[in-house]
Each structure stands twice: as C-alpha cells, then as structure tokens.
Design a protein around this motif. Structure first.
Motif, PDB file in Angstrom:
ATOM      1  N   UNK A 150       0.853  -1.200   0.000  1.00 37.43           N
ATOM      2  CA  UNK A 150       0.000   0.000   0.000  1.00 37.43           C
ATOM      3  C   UNK A 150       0.882   1.240   0.000  1.00 37.43           C
ATOM      4  N   UNK A 151       0.367   2.272  -0.655  1.00 38.96           N
ATOM      5  CA  UNK A 151       1.065   3.549  -0.600  1.00 38.96           C
ATOM      6  C   UNK A 151       0.806   4.217   0.754  1.00 38.96           C
ATOM      7  N   UNK A 152       1.573   5.262   1.025  1.00 41.55           N
ATOM      8  CA  UNK A 152       1.412   5.964   2.312  1.00 41.55           C
ATOM      9  C   UNK A 152       0.025   6.580   2.430  1.00 41.55           C
ATOM     10  N   UNK A 153      -0.486   7.157   1.330  1.00 44.48           N
ATOM     11  CA  UNK A 153      -1.810   7.771   1.372  1.00 44.48           C
ATOM     12  C   UNK A 153      -2.899   6.727   1.582  1.00 44.48           C
ATOM     13  N   UNK A 154      -2.758   5.569   0.896  1.00 48.87           N
ATOM     14  CA  UNK A 154      -3.749   4.490   1.074  1.00 48.87           C
ATOM     15  C   UNK A 154      -3.725   3.963   2.505  1.00 48.87           C
ATOM     16  N   UNK A 155      -2.534   3.798   3.051  1.00 46.96           N
ATOM     17  CA  UNK A 155      -2.434   3.320   4.432  1.00 46.96           C
ATOM     18  C   UNK A 155      -3.033   4.321   5.407  1.00 46.96           C
ATOM     19  N   UNK A 156      -2.786   5.625   5.127  1.00 41.75           N
ATOM     20  CA  UNK A 156      -3.356   6.658   5.992  1.00 41.75           C
ATOM     21  C   UNK A 156      -4.885   6.630   5.954  1.00 41.75           C
ATOM     22  N   UNK A 157      -5.447   6.511   4.746  1.00 37.66           N
ATOM     23  CA  UNK A 157      -6.913   6.459   4.618  1.00 37.66           C
ATOM     24  C   UNK A 157      -7.490   5.234   5.314  1.00 37.66           C
ATOM     25  N   UNK A 158      -6.826   4.085   5.153  1.00 34.17           N
ATOM     26  CA  UNK A 158      -7.315   2.869   5.796  1.00 34.17           C
ATOM     27  C   UNK A 158      -7.230   2.988   7.315  1.00 34.17           C
ATOM     28  N   UNK A 159      -6.131   3.549   7.795  1.00 36.38           N
ATOM     29  CA  UNK A 159      -5.988   3.728   9.241  1.00 36.38           C
ATOM     30  C   UNK A 159      -7.054   4.680   9.798  1.00 36.38           C
ATOM     31  N   UNK A 160      -7.290   5.781   9.066  1.00 37.23           N
ATOM     32  CA  UNK A 160      -8.305   6.737   9.509  1.00 37.23           C
ATOM     33  C   UNK A 160      -9.690   6.098   9.513  1.00 37.23           C
ATOM     34  N   UNK A 161      -9.988   5.285   8.485  1.00 30.09           N
ATOM     35  CA  UNK A 161     -11.296   4.630   8.435  1.00 30.09           C
ATOM     36  C   UNK A 161     -11.469   3.675   9.606  1.00 30.09           C
ATOM     37  N   UNK A 162     -10.399   2.886   9.895  1.00 28.42           N
ATOM     38  CA  UNK A 162     -10.479   1.967  11.032  1.00 28.42           C
ATOM     39  C   UNK A 162     -10.657   2.715  12.348  1.00 28.42           C
ATOM     40  N   UNK A 163      -9.883   3.803  12.488  1.00 29.75           N
ATOM     41  CA  UNK A 163      -9.996   4.584  13.721  1.00 29.75           C
ATOM     42  C   UNK A 163     -11.369   5.232  13.844  1.00 29.75           C
ATOM     43  N   UNK A 164     -11.920   5.730  12.729  1.00 28.10           N
ATOM     44  CA  UNK A 164     -13.251   6.344  12.771  1.00 28.10           C
ATOM     45  C   UNK A 164     -14.311   5.330  13.144  1.00 28.10           C
ATOM     46  N   UNK A 165     -14.211   4.121  12.531  1.00 27.78           N
ATOM     47  CA  UNK A 165     -15.183   3.068  12.848  1.00 27.78           C
ATOM     48  C   UNK A 165     -15.098   2.680  14.318  1.00 27.78           C
ATOM     49  N   UNK A 166     -13.837   2.516  14.798  1.00 28.28           N
ATOM     50  CA  UNK A 166     -13.675   2.152  16.204  1.00 28.28           C
ATOM     51  C   UNK A 166     -14.184   3.258  17.125  1.00 28.28           C
ATOM     52  N   UNK A 167     -13.910   4.526  16.729  1.00 27.92           N
ATOM     53  CA  UNK A 167     -14.360   5.648  17.555  1.00 27.92           C
ATOM     54  C   UNK A 167     -15.879   5.742  17.598  1.00 27.92           C
ATOM     55  N   UNK A 168     -16.529   5.545  16.442  1.00 24.82           N
ATOM     56  CA  UNK A 168     -17.997   5.588  16.420  1.00 24.82           C
ATOM     57  C   UNK A 168     -18.581   4.456  17.247  1.00 24.82           C
ATOM     58  N   UNK A 169     -17.955   3.278  17.171  1.00 28.48           N
ATOM     59  CA  UNK A 169     -18.431   2.148  17.969  1.00 28.48           C
ATOM     60  C   UNK A 169     -18.280   2.435  19.460  1.00 28.48           C
TER      61      UNK A 169
END
Length: 520
Positions: A150-169
């Motif tokens: 994965x590129x750095x931008x793709x990894x950043x987006x995936x990490x942010x999505x995981x963190x957002x999902x975890x935060x909403x949960x």
C-alpha cells in the motif's frame, strides 16, 4: 458846684477809669501770655522727652524684629540646606543604582550574546538531525510500502477509516452507557429542569393569565378606590380574595390573582363600583355578592349550554358547574371548555365508526378535564381529581376510568379510555388549536422530515403525532444497531439547533433486517 463842673468831673472820672482799665487789662494780658509761654515751653520739653522715649522704643522693637527675622531666615536656610543635602544623597544613591543596573545589563547582554551563539550552533545541529530523520522516515516508508503493498496515502486512509469506525463504535457504547445512567436519575433531573423552566417562563405567563386590567374614567378614581386609610381597597380584597394593584399606570387598575373565577368577580364588581360612584365597605360587600351570583349563574349556564350542544343529559348539577368553570381556564392559549366540547365530538365520531356507545363516549370526552376546574385547590393531577369527582357524583365506572387514564395516570383498559386519550391528543395537536398558524405547522412538519432524511443511511422519514414525533427508517446494511443510537442523537441535536417548537419532539430510529428468499 455848677452842673458844668459836675459834668466835667464825671467826664474826667470816666476817662481816668478807661485809662486805668486799659492799663490793668494790659498788665493782666502780659501776665497770661508769660504764663502761656511758660506752659508751652514745658509742653514742648515733655514732648521732646516722650519723642525720645518713643524713638528709643521703636529702635528697640526694630532691632528685635530684625533679630527675629534673621533667626527665622537662618532656620529656613538650615532646613533648605538639610533638604538639599538629603536630595543630593538620594541622587547619589540613584546614580549608584543606575550604575549597578547598567553593569548587570551589560553582563546579561554578554550572556545573551553567548547563548545566542550557542543556540545558533544547536539550531544548525537540529537542522542536520532533521535532515537525517527525514531521510530515515522516507527510507522506512519505502520499506513499509514494499512490505504492505500500500502507498502511504492508502495506508493513511485505511488507518483513519479503522480509527473512525472504532471511535464511532466506542462512542455509541458510551452513549448507551450514559443513557442507562441517565435513566436512573431522569425523574429527579426532569423535575429540576421543569422547575427551572417554569421559574424562567412564569413572568410572561402570569402577566397574561393571572392579571386583568380595569379602565378608570380618571386618575381621581384611584383615590376613591383606595379610600380613607385604605379601607375601601382592603374591603375589596377581603371580599374577592384578589389583589388590587394601583400604581402609576394612567387611568387603570390591575387585578391580580391565579383564580380566574375570583378575578372575574373582582373585575365585574370593580367596574360596577366605578360606574355607580358609591364606594364604601358596605356597598362593596353588596356589589361583590351580586357579582358572585352573576358569575355563578354564568358558569351554570355555560355548563348547561355545553351539555346541550354535545347532547348528553342526566349529569349531576355540581358536575355541570365544574364544566362551566372550564370557561375561565386555558391551556396553551386553548380554552378548556371549547377543548372539552371538541373532544366530546371527536369521541362521538370515533365511537360511531367503531360501533360503541356514542352517548357514553361524548360524556367521557366532555368530562375528561373537569379536574382542571379544581386542581389548584386539591392536590393531585387533574385526571385523577376529575375521576374522583366523577365517581363522587355517580358517573359510570367506564367514564371514571376513561377520565383517570387519559394521561396515563392509569393504564387504559377499555376502548372508551383509548378513545378519550386519542381525542384529547387530536384536539390539542390539531393546527390552530393552540395559537399556531397552519403555515407554521406545515413548515415545521416539512423541516422535521427534511432534517431526518439529510443523514446517511436513512431510507424514509415521517413526522407524526402533529409534529411531536419523527419516525426515521434506516437501511440495515448501512446502519448498525449501535449506530442507530448515535443517529437518533445526531438528529435530535440537529432539530434542537435548527428549529423552534413547543414541548418536545421524540426521535424514533427504526432498523430492521429482512431475509428474503424465493422458492422456485
């Protein structure tokens, strides 16, 4: 002797007397002049002596004054010399302090120069280290991209999505936990909130609902209403149980009280006393008595007219009076008597559709709020009070239960109770019932549905219960059970921030999962 000789002798004697008198006067004048000269000489001698004494005393006084002035001047000169010496000393101290501070400043300046040179060297070192760190980060990033694919931008987006999902949960779990804790203290908190709201809103409500104004022909009438030493105004307040407020308002008297019937009696009595002009305690009691009878008759007639309009008969006379008293009560600007008549007609219409006793339904609808006629005199909710009064005056058990259950003080167990509850809600919530224009009502419903459908995952939204509830349907594949709690909170917050509405609005988020298969 002859006469000539006599005359001659007489003449000689006269001449001799004159000469002798002149000589005597000259001698006397000479002695006086000599005495006067001697006296003048003595006076001059004494004057010279006194002048010498005065000159000597003046010289002595002048010497004394000169000595005193010299001593004073010498004292002032000494004081001035002391002050000058003190000032000189202070100036010397200040010069020493300034010199010392200048020395310290020079030392600090030298230290700052040395630090600046040192920091300049450190800054160059930090820049070198930053450059090395950037190179290391870039190298590490290339290695991680190679390992992960994965590129750095793709990894950043995936990490942010995981963190957002975890935060909403986590947020949804926390919200549910907070709601569970809030339910435990909801009753106490609700009472505090309601008490605060009533306290802050009571001013406008009291000014509108607890005050009547009686016009006066002139301000002179205020004095007659007050009476000598206030006896007239005390008699009016004692007879009616209402407070009279006489202030600077021109040609007006304010009648203040929470009991609308007593306030009406006081208003009628005061208007008649003003028209009659005879204002004294005996006359006041007589007029108040007549006004009370007139208001009682008006109440009874209003109750009889209401029962006649609705078409119910056989109601106890005391209950008819209670119905008539509702003429002087309002709820959110809606007259309670008119509201009761409307509820009776709505109950009758729905009862006819359902095939149950229409007369009984109208009876329960008309009497459902009679507790409001006395709820300020008896403790308890108006539904329970009304049910007790209906039971006391011989109403049927079904009617009594319908009165007690129309606000959930009892759980509705009959169709009649549910009808009264529904008709009461319809009458209070219909457009225009409580001073709300149709355009405002329709716009509020449209705004509620617009806000509900503006969120992601909502499939449909309906404003029901005359805008008191918003029902939101969500897609089960886009919104989880936990996220539905967050969505309800978000919608409620948006409604609070964008809309103005009476009471409260319930936000109901509905999520369902459907399994569909076809048999072929």
């Amino acid at each position: 002797m002859s006469i000539e000789i006599v005359f001659l002798l007489v003449g000689v004697a006269v001449v001799a007397g004159a000469v002798i008198g002149t000589i005597l006067r000259n001698r006397i004048s000479g002695s006086q002049v000599a005495a006067a000269k001697q006296t003048a000489s003595q006076i001059l001698t004494e004057a010279d002596k006194e002048a010498d004494i005065v000159r000597k005393e003046a010289a002595i006084q002048a010497k004394d004054a000169l000595l005193a002035a010299k001593a004073e001047w010498e004292g002032e000169a000494k004081e001035m010399r002391r002050e000058l010496q003190a000032q000189e000393k202070r100036l010397l101290q200040r010069e020493e302090n300034i010199d010392r501070k200048m020395t310290q400043l020079e030392e600090r300046e030298g230290a700052l120069s040395r630090r600046e040179k040192h920091l300049g060297g450190q800054e160059d070192r930090v820049k070198e280290l930053e450059s090395e760190v950037d190179k290391l980060i870039a190298e590490q990033t290339r290695r991680l991209e190679g390992l992960s694919g994965l590129s750095a931008e793709e990894a950043r987006q995936q990490l942010m999505a995981n963190m957002e999902s975890q935060a909403r949960h986590d947020c949804a779990k926390r919200i549910k936990q907070i709601e569970d804790e809030a339910r435990e203290t909801a009753d106490k908190k609700a009472k505090e909130v309601l008490a605060l709201a009533v306290q802050r809103y009571a001013g406008d409500y009291v000014a509108e609902k607890a005050v009547s104004v009686v016009a006066l022909p002139s301000d002179e009438m205020k004095g007659r209403i007050i009476g000598r030493e206030g006896r007239n105004i005390r008699a009016i307040e004692a007879a009616t149980g209402i407070d009279l407020i006489i202030d600077d308002t021109p040609e007006a008297v304010i009648i203040s009280g929470f009991n609308p019937v007593r306030r009406e009696v006081a208003r009628i009595s005061l208007e008649r006393l003003i028209t009659d002009g005879r204002i004294h305690p005996a006359r006041i009691e007589e007029v108040v008595q007549k006004a009370t009878e007139e208001v009682d008759n008006s109440i009874r007639e209003a109750g009889e007219q209401a029962t006649f309009d609705v078409g119910v008969h056989g109601i106890h006379p005391e209950v008819i009076k209670l119905v008539g008293r509702l003429k002087y009560r309002t709820s959110y600007g809606q007259n309670v008597l008119q509201h009761s008549i409307e509820v009776a007609f709505l109950c009758g219409i729905m009862a006819a559709e359902l095939g149950i006793n229409v007369k009984q339904a109208k009876r329960a609808g008309l009497l459902h709020d009679i507790g409001k006629a006395v709820d300020h005199e008896i403790e308890g909710s108006h539904a329970v009070i009304g049910a007790d009064l209906a039971r006391k005056y011989g109403e049927s058990p079904k009617v009594v239960h319908a009165l007690a259950a129309h606000h959930e003080d009892e759980k509705p167990s009959t169709v009649l109770a549910v009808l009264v509850q529904a008709a009461d809600a319809l009458s209070g919530a219909r457009p225009g019932a409580r001073r709300e224009m149709l355009e405002t009502y329709v716009k509020r419903l449209a705004d509620l549905e617009r806000i509900g459908t503006s969120f992601k995952g909502v499939t449909s939204c309906f404003a029901i219960q005359a805008g008191r509830e918003i029902r939101v349907m969500v897609a089960s594949d886009k919104v989880s059970d936990v996220e539905s709690h967050v969505l309800a909170k978000d919608i409620a917050h948006k409604v609070e921030g964008e809309m103005t509405y009476p009471g409260q609005i319930k936000v109901n988020v509905i999520r369902e999962t459907r399994a569909v298969e076809y048999a072929k």
